[in-house]
Design a protein around this motif. Structure first.
Motif, PDB file in Angstrom:
ATOM      1  N   GLY A  88       0.774  -1.237   0.000  1.00  0.00           N
ATOM      2  CA  GLY A  88       0.000   0.000   0.000  1.00  0.00           C
ATOM      3  C   GLY A  88       0.807   1.289   0.000  1.00  0.00           C
ATOM      4  O   GLY A  88       0.271   2.360   0.258  1.00  0.00           O
ATOM      5  N   TYR A  89       2.103   1.195  -0.294  1.00  0.00           N
ATOM      6  CA  TYR A  89       2.927   2.413  -0.368  1.00  0.00           C
ATOM      7  C   TYR A  89       3.281   2.707  -1.816  1.00  0.00           C
ATOM      8  O   TYR A  89       3.476   1.791  -2.607  1.00  0.00           O
ATOM      9  N   SER A 135      -3.721 -15.129   0.940  1.00  0.00           N
ATOM     10  CA  SER A 135      -5.117 -15.563   1.110  1.00  0.00           C
ATOM     11  C   SER A 135      -5.920 -14.490   1.858  1.00  0.00           C
ATOM     12  O   SER A 135      -5.349 -13.539   2.415  1.00  0.00           O
ATOM     13  N   ASN A 136      -7.252 -14.647   1.870  1.00  0.00           N
ATOM     14  CA  ASN A 136      -8.181 -13.714   2.541  1.00  0.00           C
ATOM     15  C   ASN A 136      -8.050 -12.272   2.075  1.00  0.00           C
ATOM     16  O   ASN A 136      -8.357 -11.341   2.809  1.00  0.00           O
ATOM     17  N   THR A 137      -7.532 -12.081   0.884  1.00  0.00           N
ATOM     18  CA  THR A 137      -7.312 -10.720   0.404  1.00  0.00           C
ATOM     19  C   THR A 137      -7.701 -10.633  -1.060  1.00  0.00           C
ATOM     20  O   THR A 137      -7.401 -11.534  -1.830  1.00  0.00           O
ATOM     21  N   CYS A 226      -7.670  -5.389  -0.693  1.00  0.00           N
ATOM     22  CA  CYS A 226      -8.750  -5.363   0.282  1.00  0.00           C
ATOM     23  C   CYS A 226      -8.655  -6.612   1.154  1.00  0.00           C
ATOM     24  O   CYS A 226      -8.847  -7.739   0.698  1.00  0.00           O
ATOM     25  N   GLU A 227      -8.323  -6.381   2.413  1.00  0.00           N
ATOM     26  CA  GLU A 227      -8.047  -7.465   3.346  1.00  0.00           C
ATOM     27  C   GLU A 227      -9.185  -7.519   4.369  1.00  0.00           C
ATOM     28  O   GLU A 227      -9.590  -6.473   4.870  1.00  0.00           O
ATOM     29  N   VAL A 235      -8.733  -1.451   3.207  1.00  0.00           N
ATOM     30  CA  VAL A 235      -8.283  -1.222   1.833  1.00  0.00           C
ATOM     31  C   VAL A 235      -6.985  -0.419   1.847  1.00  0.00           C
ATOM     32  O   VAL A 235      -6.860   0.578   2.552  1.00  0.00           O
ATOM     33  N   LYS A 236      -6.023  -0.904   1.061  1.00  0.00           N
ATOM     34  CA  LYS A 236      -4.755  -0.172   0.908  1.00  0.00           C
ATOM     35  C   LYS A 236      -4.483  -0.026  -0.578  1.00  0.00           C
ATOM     36  O   LYS A 236      -4.756  -0.950  -1.347  1.00  0.00           O
TER      37      LYS A 236
END
Ligand code: ADP
Ligand code: MG
Length: 337
Positions: A88-89, A135-137, A226-227, A235-236
């Protein structure tokens, strides 16, 4: 206005890559005036190989000698920046240098053999490998590709050849109005978009009788992540900019007139502004960052400084006849350190 600065060298890295002597240079009996000490991060220049001439030594965060493979360049410079874009950077990698020193080789490379791929295709592989392994993202990956020529912006992923304008909104910052951004599902689609842009760039340049060495290209990959954690979604958004800059050679030498002079003025302006922006970002005493002085730095404003990672790879050639340009590239890069 508050000025955010990169607080440590992790955020801003200057590397120098020296290409090998080319076959033509070897045939012509050219000497190498550059030597590299990777351990010490030093580039040593012996002007004209004259024993009486003093040795000039420059130190950088990283120096990559003529034998350095594409994979090593990726691992040492690009890998950490792509990793943080996935977190997210924003991050930016610039290839700077005189025409013919290996900017495109470094940023783009060749697809065949596969080991000659440059930073762009390797970053695509890296991004989608990482996405598959998480996973989960949910991830959404977007691509856009522009060229800046004579301070005019062209969308390389659109058939529309009109010049795009910069706009600014308080909530989003600076953006390119009407720029196309494609949602891509996998590495292959990302590669296809990149190749499509390269083709458009060649076609446009043929029409304008220009060439890639006189324009900047920026390929941007935006990664939305989106985690879901404890039933809450987070969201990042990270953006990776891969920039192949216009050739830095001093244009006055060619005694340019007319349209070539206009190009020269614009290239000098944008490269010197980039240098000024970077040196203000790393200077703790600077109070003002001159982003607004060129399109290149305005577009990249949200990816330079603050919470971002940046690397500049200054490309040089080792041959004696390039000595003056090589020293000027090293001075530019050193100022950015
Ligand atoms: P630029 O984009 O800076 O004008 P290029 O990337 O087109 O320069 O490189 C000029 C030539 O030198 C190309 O033929 C390229 O394949 C070759 N070259 C550049 N860097 C290297 C390197 N590190 N190793 C081998 N060949 C290189
Ligand atoms: Mg090039």
């Amino acid at each position: 206005m508050t000025v955010e600065k990169n607080k440590n060298s992790d955020c801003f890295k200057v590397a120098v890559r020296c290409r090998p002597l080319s076959n033509i240079e070897i045939q012509d009996g050219r000497d190498s005036v550059v030597s590299v000490n990777s351990q010490r991060g030093e580039i040593l220049i012996k002007p004209n190989n004259d024993p009486a001439e003093r040795l000039i030594i420059f130190t950088f965060d990283e120096v990559l000698g003529p034998d350095t493979q594409q994979d090593t360049v990726y691992q040492s410079i690009a890998y950490p920046i792509v990793e943080s874009a996935l977190e997210g950077y924003n991050g930016t990698i610039f290839a700077y240098g005189q025409t013919g020193t290996g900017k495109t080789h470094t940023i783009q490379g060749k697809n065949d053999p596969i080991c000659e791929r440059g930073i762009i295709p390797r970053s695509f592989e890296h991004i989608f490998r990482s996405i598959k392994g998480t996973s989960n993202t949910q991830f959404l990956v977007y691509a856009s590709f522009i060229e800046i020529y004579n301070e005019e912006i062209r969308d390389l992923l659109s058939n529309n050849s009109k010049h795009l304008q910069l706009r600014e909104k308080p909530e989003t910052g600076v953006f390119v109005k009407d720029l196309t951004s494609f949602l891509v599902q996998n590495e292959q689609e990302l590669n296809n978009k990149f190749m499509q842009g390269i083709q458009n760039r060649i076609v446009g340049q043929t029409k304008m009788s220009s060439c890639s060495s006189r324009s900047h290209s920026i390929f941007s990959v935006t990664i939305e992540k989106c985690e879901v954690l404890n039933g809450e979604s987070h969201v990042k958004v990270g953006k990776l900019n891969l920039v192949d800059l216009a050739g830095s050679e001093r244009q006055s030498k060619t005694q340019a007139t007319g349209s070539r002079l206009k190009e020269a003025v614009h290239i000098n302006l944008s490269l010197s502004t980039l240098g000024n922006v970077i040196s203000s970002l790393v200077d703790p005493k600077a109070t003002y960052i001159p982003y607004r002085d060129s399109k290149l730095t305005r577009i990249l404003q949200d990816s330079l400084g603050g919470n971002t990672k940046t690397a500049m790879i200054a490309n040089i050639g080792p041959a004696d006849y390039n000595c003056d340009e090589t020293i000027s590239t090293l001075r530019y890069a050193h100022r950015a350190k």
